[in-house]
Every structure is written in structure tokens, then in C-alpha cells.
Design an enzyme around this catalytic site. Structure first.
Site, PDB file in Angstrom:
ATOM      1  N   HIS A   1      74.579  84.139  43.813  1.00  0.00           N
ATOM      2  CA  HIS A   1      74.806  82.804  44.655  1.00  0.00           C
ATOM      3  C   HIS A   1      73.550  81.853  44.548  1.00  0.00           C
ATOM      4  O   HIS A   1      72.434  82.544  44.648  1.00  0.00           O
ATOM      5  CB  HIS A   1      75.257  83.391  46.136  1.00  0.00           C
ATOM      6  CG  HIS A   1      74.900  81.940  46.933  1.00  0.00           C
ATOM      7  ND1 HIS A   1      75.631  80.880  46.625  1.00  0.00           N
ATOM      8  CD2 HIS A   1      74.360  82.275  48.118  1.00  0.00           C
ATOM      9  CE1 HIS A   1      75.345  80.310  47.609  1.00  0.00           C
ATOM     10  NE2 HIS A   1      74.700  80.590  48.664  1.00  0.00           N
TER      11      HIS A   1
ATOM     12  N   CYS B   1      78.720  81.184  52.067  1.00  0.00           N
ATOM     13  CA  CYS B   1      78.263  81.648  50.587  1.00  0.00           C
ATOM     14  C   CYS B   1      78.705  82.586  50.039  1.00  0.00           C
ATOM     15  O   CYS B   1      78.865  82.856  48.664  1.00  0.00           O
ATOM     16  CB  CYS B   1      76.678  81.701  50.580  1.00  0.00           C
ATOM     17  SG  CYS B   1      75.894  79.966  51.231  1.00  0.00           S
TER      18      CYS B   1
ATOM     19  N   ASN C   1      72.603  74.165  46.498  1.00  0.00           N
ATOM     20  CA  ASN C   1      73.580  75.082  46.992  1.00  0.00           C
ATOM     21  C   ASN C   1      74.862  74.655  47.414  1.00  0.00           C
ATOM     22  O   ASN C   1      74.986  73.905  48.406  1.00  0.00           O
ATOM     23  CB  ASN C   1      72.588  76.011  48.277  1.00  0.00           C
ATOM     24  CG  ASN C   1      73.441  77.041  48.866  1.00  0.00           C
ATOM     25  OD1 ASN C   1      74.801  77.009  48.370  1.00  0.00           O
ATOM     26  ND2 ASN C   1      72.912  77.621  49.979  1.00  0.00           N
TER      27      ASN C   1
HETATM   28  N1  ACO Z   1      60.518  68.900  53.168  1.00  0.00           N
HETATM   29  C1  ACO Z   1      59.200  68.953  53.590  1.00  0.00           C
HETATM   30  N2  ACO Z   1      59.033  69.911  54.700  1.00  0.00           N
HETATM   31  C2  ACO Z   1      59.771  70.745  55.149  1.00  0.00           C
HETATM   32  C3  ACO Z   1      61.086  70.518  54.635  1.00  0.00           C
HETATM   33  C4  ACO Z   1      61.403  69.723  53.728  1.00  0.00           C
HETATM   34  N3  ACO Z   1      62.593  69.280  53.262  1.00  0.00           N
HETATM   35  N4  ACO Z   1      61.831  71.234  55.398  1.00  0.00           N
HETATM   36  C5  ACO Z   1      61.000  72.088  56.222  1.00  0.00           C
HETATM   37  N5  ACO Z   1      59.775  71.686  56.015  1.00  0.00           N
HETATM   38  C6  ACO Z   1      58.507  71.774  56.745  1.00  0.00           C
HETATM   39  C7  ACO Z   1      58.668  72.824  58.095  1.00  0.00           C
HETATM   40  O1  ACO Z   1      59.127  71.765  59.111  1.00  0.00           O
HETATM   41  C8  ACO Z   1      57.518  73.512  58.295  1.00  0.00           C
HETATM   42  O2  ACO Z   1      56.596  72.705  58.633  1.00  0.00           O
HETATM   43  P1  ACO Z   1      55.413  73.301  59.700  1.00  0.00           P
HETATM   44  O3  ACO Z   1      54.875  74.511  58.925  1.00  0.00           O
HETATM   45  O4  ACO Z   1      54.497  72.392  59.772  1.00  0.00           O
HETATM   46  O5  ACO Z   1      56.190  73.855  60.930  1.00  0.00           O
HETATM   47  C9  ACO Z   1      57.239  73.896  56.722  1.00  0.00           C
HETATM   48  O6  ACO Z   1      57.850  73.078  55.923  1.00  0.00           O
HETATM   49  C10 ACO Z   1      57.757  75.364  56.236  1.00  0.00           C
HETATM   50  O7  ACO Z   1      58.889  75.458  56.692  1.00  0.00           O
HETATM   51  P2  ACO Z   1      59.948  76.658  56.737  1.00  0.00           P
HETATM   52  O8  ACO Z   1      61.337  76.504  57.413  1.00  0.00           O
HETATM   53  O9  ACO Z   1      59.199  77.954  57.091  1.00  0.00           O
HETATM   54  O10 ACO Z   1      59.847  76.898  54.870  1.00  0.00           O
HETATM   55  P3  ACO Z   1      60.520  78.081  54.000  1.00  0.00           P
HETATM   56  O11 ACO Z   1      59.339  78.272  53.394  1.00  0.00           O
HETATM   57  O12 ACO Z   1      60.965  79.241  55.023  1.00  0.00           O
HETATM   58  O13 ACO Z   1      61.309  77.459  53.161  1.00  0.00           O
HETATM   59  C11 ACO Z   1      63.745  77.254  52.761  1.00  0.00           C
HETATM   60  C12 ACO Z   1      62.477  77.075  53.606  1.00  0.00           C
HETATM   61  C13 ACO Z   1      63.838  76.571  51.450  1.00  0.00           C
HETATM   62  C14 ACO Z   1      65.183  76.856  53.695  1.00  0.00           C
HETATM   63  C15 ACO Z   1      63.784  78.931  52.927  1.00  0.00           C
HETATM   64  O14 ACO Z   1      63.643  79.335  54.122  1.00  0.00           O
HETATM   65  C16 ACO Z   1      65.152  79.598  52.406  1.00  0.00           C
HETATM   66  O15 ACO Z   1      65.530  79.285  51.100  1.00  0.00           O
HETATM   67  N6  ACO Z   1      65.910  80.391  53.057  1.00  0.00           N
HETATM   68  C17 ACO Z   1      67.117  80.949  52.584  1.00  0.00           C
HETATM   69  C18 ACO Z   1      68.283  80.091  52.536  1.00  0.00           C
HETATM   70  C19 ACO Z   1      69.462  80.989  52.110  1.00  0.00           C
HETATM   71  O16 ACO Z   1      69.479  81.794  51.465  1.00  0.00           O
HETATM   72  N7  ACO Z   1      70.764  80.500  52.892  1.00  0.00           N
HETATM   73  C20 ACO Z   1      72.064  81.310  52.711  1.00  0.00           C
HETATM   74  C21 ACO Z   1      72.925  80.737  52.159  1.00  0.00           C
HETATM   75  S1  ACO Z   1      73.340  79.200  52.847  1.00  0.00           S
HETATM   76  C22 ACO Z   1      74.879  79.604  53.708  1.00  0.00           C
HETATM   77  O17 ACO Z   1      75.482  80.760  53.663  1.00  0.00           O
HETATM   78  C23 ACO Z   1      75.710  78.436  54.041  1.00  0.00           C
END
Ligand code: ACO
Length: 334
Positions: free
Chosen positions: A261, A115, A291
Site C-alpha cells: 500500500h 487503506c 496515498n
Molecule cells: N509541511 C511542512 N511541515 C509539516 C507538514 C507539512 N506538510 N506536516 C507536518 N509538518 C511539521 C509538523 O507541524 C511538525 O512540526 P513541529 O516539529 O514544529 O511540531 C514537523 O513537521 C514534524 O511533524 P510529524 O508529524 O512528526 O512528521 P513525521 O516525520 O511523522 O511525518 C507523516 C509525517 C509523513 C504523516 C508520517 O508520520 C507518516 O507517513 N505516517 C504514516 C502515514 C500512514 O501510513 N498512514 C496509513 C495509511 S492512511 C489511511 O489508512 C487512511
């Protein structure tokens, strides 16, 4: 000593729009969940049968950037290509651009910083221009994610986030040192490599081993500890923007346009609030494209420019954070 300046911008995204509702047809997810957590409404995925790849999309964006710069391919001295989804394990996409654009045998370099890849690539190109070695450099960020994502419920935490696309710019020599790229700032913290990773196939986990293995953690698909990444992202984004402002004796009030980003709209909103920026000073398009990793900053910069949201003399700040971990910023006087 010269400065470097962006003189042409281009982007290309596939026509194929994939909405959140489309995703919920093949995995347990919902438009509500995706929008609430990430802001994403839709993304572009290369459709089956298309000839697009990271290098092909990169070439399409590059052609537009070169034309808008008022140059031809023969004026380009060097290529820097950022991607985490190259067409091949090797060679890299940079050399394919040289071929696809039918360019002379100029040097081509691939950057593997996920990223942060585009900001790293821009920094590399900036150094080549500042030392006087090259005059016009093509800098490209492109990603073909969709073919490498786990499109089952198991992969939903990652798959819903990523989109395909490409952006490119021509960075050129600028005689006026008060204009162009004022500084770039690059960081990494490799101890968190396994928090956001595609672990295989790799030399550590080569293809026969994966086929025979019953271990579930050897996967072709990206793994992300989303919450962990999120927490680090908000801290590092802020730090690296501040570092750039301080280096140039600027304050947050001097930011005319922040292009973060496009990792997650919630991250961008957090940064916006932290720096007290009004809506017209932050550009987001994650709602439309998801993304696009190394393509995201340059696609967003291109769109902001196309929409005339950037004008001459503006302080434009680019900032990125991602897998590695790596993070980076660029401070530009437009
Ligand atoms: N749809 C429905 N439910 C989902 C989904 C989905 N697509 N994905 C996960 N869940 C569920 C999980 O299973 C979990 O369920 P549980 O509580 O029963 O276990 C619940 O939703 C919460 O999951 P989390 O992973 O804790 O959700 P979070 O609020 O952290 O959101 C996200 C996830 C959107 C990925 C977030 O953490 C995020 O944006 N992180 C940063 C991403 C980022 O900046 N990446 C860097 C750049 S990418 C690169 O460098 C390649």
C-alpha cells in the site's frame, strides 16, 4: 473447491496534477519537506467542475478491467467496492457501479477498511469464488479525497499525503488450485481507531451539533497521529507479509513482486530492506499519485502489470495497513 485468479486490471486517475509546489501556494509546506518525509512529488486531485467521484472513477477503471478480461458487464456476477470516500453516506458506491455500468441486478457490497480496503475486498471476492457461488467478480478500490481535505496549514500533516484515483480488477474462477490467490490474511485493532479518523459528520456528531459546537476537535477533516501510525505500520506490514509466506511454505526469497500500500515511500523502503528485496521486486508509484487509500494497491498492481513487471508464475504479494487499524496481505501465484 475452485481457486480465484485476477484476469483483468484497470485504473483511472484524474488528469489534474497537483505538485508539492502547488500545495505550498495555499499552506505552509515545501517540496523538500514532503519529498523527504514521504517521497511524494505530485498527486492527482479531481478539479473543480469535474463529474468524477469515487463511483464514477471506479466505473471508468472497471470498464477497462472488464475489457482486458475479455468479458462484458453481463458476465459479472457480483461487485465489491472499497472506499473511505463514498459519494453518499448511504447508499454505497457498489450499487452505483451496477447502475453506471448498466449491469443486470447483481449483488453489490461496500467494504469500509480504508487503506486495507482493496485487500479486504479481494479477500471477500476470493471466498465467494472459492465456495463456487460466483464466477466473475468486479473488485474496485476508489477514493475522492481532495474535496474532504483541510487545505490550510492546519491540515498540512494529512493533506499533502492524499490523492484521488481508482483501480479495478476482475477476479474469476480458476480450476488449477496452484494458480491465483493462494491465501489472504486480515487483521484489525480497533482500540487505535482514533489515531486515524474522520470523526464527523457521524451519528455521534451529527451536522447541527458540529455547526453549533465550539469544540475544535469536532472536525470534518481527517485526523492522523502520523508518527504513531508510522510505527505500527512498519511492524504490521512485516508481520502480515510473513504470515502469508509461512502459510504457503514460502520464504522472502520467493517474492517476485511486492506491491505495498502506497502510504509513505519511507515505509515501503523500510519493508524492502527488512525483507532484503532488490528494487525490481518492489513496486512503488506514490511519487506520482500520493496515498490513494483503497485505490493504492490496485492502481500499483495495474501499473506493475502494464509495465510488464509481473509475469506468469510469479509470486506477487499485496500488503496494506491503515486506519482502523486494519492490515492485510494477499499471496498470489500469477
Ligand atoms: N509541511 C511542512 N511541515 C509539516 C507538514 C507539512 N506538510 N506536516 C507536518 N509538518 C511539521 C509538523 O507541524 C511538525 O512540526 P513541529 O516539529 O514544529 O511540531 C514537523 O513537521 C514534524 O511533524 P510529524 O508529524 O512528526 O512528521 P513525521 O516525520 O511523522 O511525518 C507523516 C509525517 C509523513 C504523516 C508520517 O508520520 C507518516 O507517513 N505516517 C504514516 C502515514 C500512514 O501510513 N498512514 C496509513 C495509511 S492512511 C489511511 O489508512 C487512511
Amino acid at each position: 473447491m475452485y481457486n480465484s485468479k485476477i484476469i483483468g486490471l484497470g485504473k483511472y486517475v484524474p488528469d489534474n496534477v497537483v505538485t508539492n509546489d502547488d500545495l505550498s501556494k495555499f499552506m505552509d509546506t515545501s517540496d523538500e519537506w514532503i519529498q523527504e518525509r514521504t517521497g511524494i512529488q505530485e498527486r492527482r486531485w479531481i478539479p473543480e467542475g469535474s463529474e468524477d467521484t469515487s463511483s464514477v472513477m471506479g466505473a471508468k477503471a472497471a470498464k477497462i478491467a472488464i475489457e482486458r478480461a475479455g468479458l462484458t458487464k453481463d458476465d459479472i456476477d457480483f461487485i465489491v467496492f472499497a472506499t473511505l470516500s463514498p459519494d453518499y453516506y448511504f447508499p454505497g458506491c457498489g450499487v452505483q457501479i451496477q447502475d453506471l455500468l448498466d449491469m443486470p441486478t447483481v449483488g453489490a457490497l461496500d467494504v469500509r477498511n480504508q487503506c486495507s480496503g482493496f485487500v479486504y475486498a479481494l479477500s471477500v471476492a476470493d471466498q465467494f469464488i472459492k465456495t463456487g457461488m460466483y464466477k466473475n467478480i468486479l473488485v474496485i478500490g476508489a477514493e475522492y479525497h481532495s474535496n474532504g481535505l483541510d487545505k490550510t496549514t492546519r491540515g498540512r500533516g494529512v493533506t499533502v499525503i492524499f490523492g484521488d484515483g481508482a483501480g479495478a480488477c476482475v477476479l474469476s474462477r480458476e480450476e488449477d488450485s496452484s494458480k491465483g490467490i493462494l491465501s489472504t490474511h486480515l487483521h484489525s485493532e480497533g482500540k487505535y481507531a482514533d489515531k486515524l479518523i474522520v470523526a464527523s459528520p457521524s451519528i455521534k456528531h451529527w451536522v447541527p451539533e458540529i455547526i453549533e459546537s465550539e469544540e475544535e476537535d469536532i472536525s470534518y477533516y481527517p485526523y492522523m497521529d502520523g508518527t504513531f501510525v508510522f510505527k505500527h505500520a512498519v511492524v504490521r506490514f512485516s508481520e502480515v507479509i510473513m504470515e502469508g509466506l509461512t502459510k504457503n511454505n514460502l520464504t522472502k526469497d520467493d517474492i517476485d513482486m511486492l506491491i505495498p500500500h502506497q502510504a509513505n515511500l519511507r515505509i515501503a523502503q523500510f519493508i524492502q530492506k527488512k525483507f532484503g528485496l532488490s528494487d525490481d521486486k518492489v513496486f512503488n508509484n506514490i511519487t506520482k499519485y500520493g496515498n490513494t487509500t483503497a485505490a493504492s494497491v490496485i492502481i500499483a498492481l495495474t501499473e506493475a502489470w502494464e509495465q510488464e513487471k509481473i509475469k506468469e508464475g510469479d509470486h506477487v504479494v499485496l500488503a496494506a495497513f491503515g486506519s482502523g487499524f486494519t492490515w492485510a496481505s494477499a499471496i498470489i501465484k500469477w
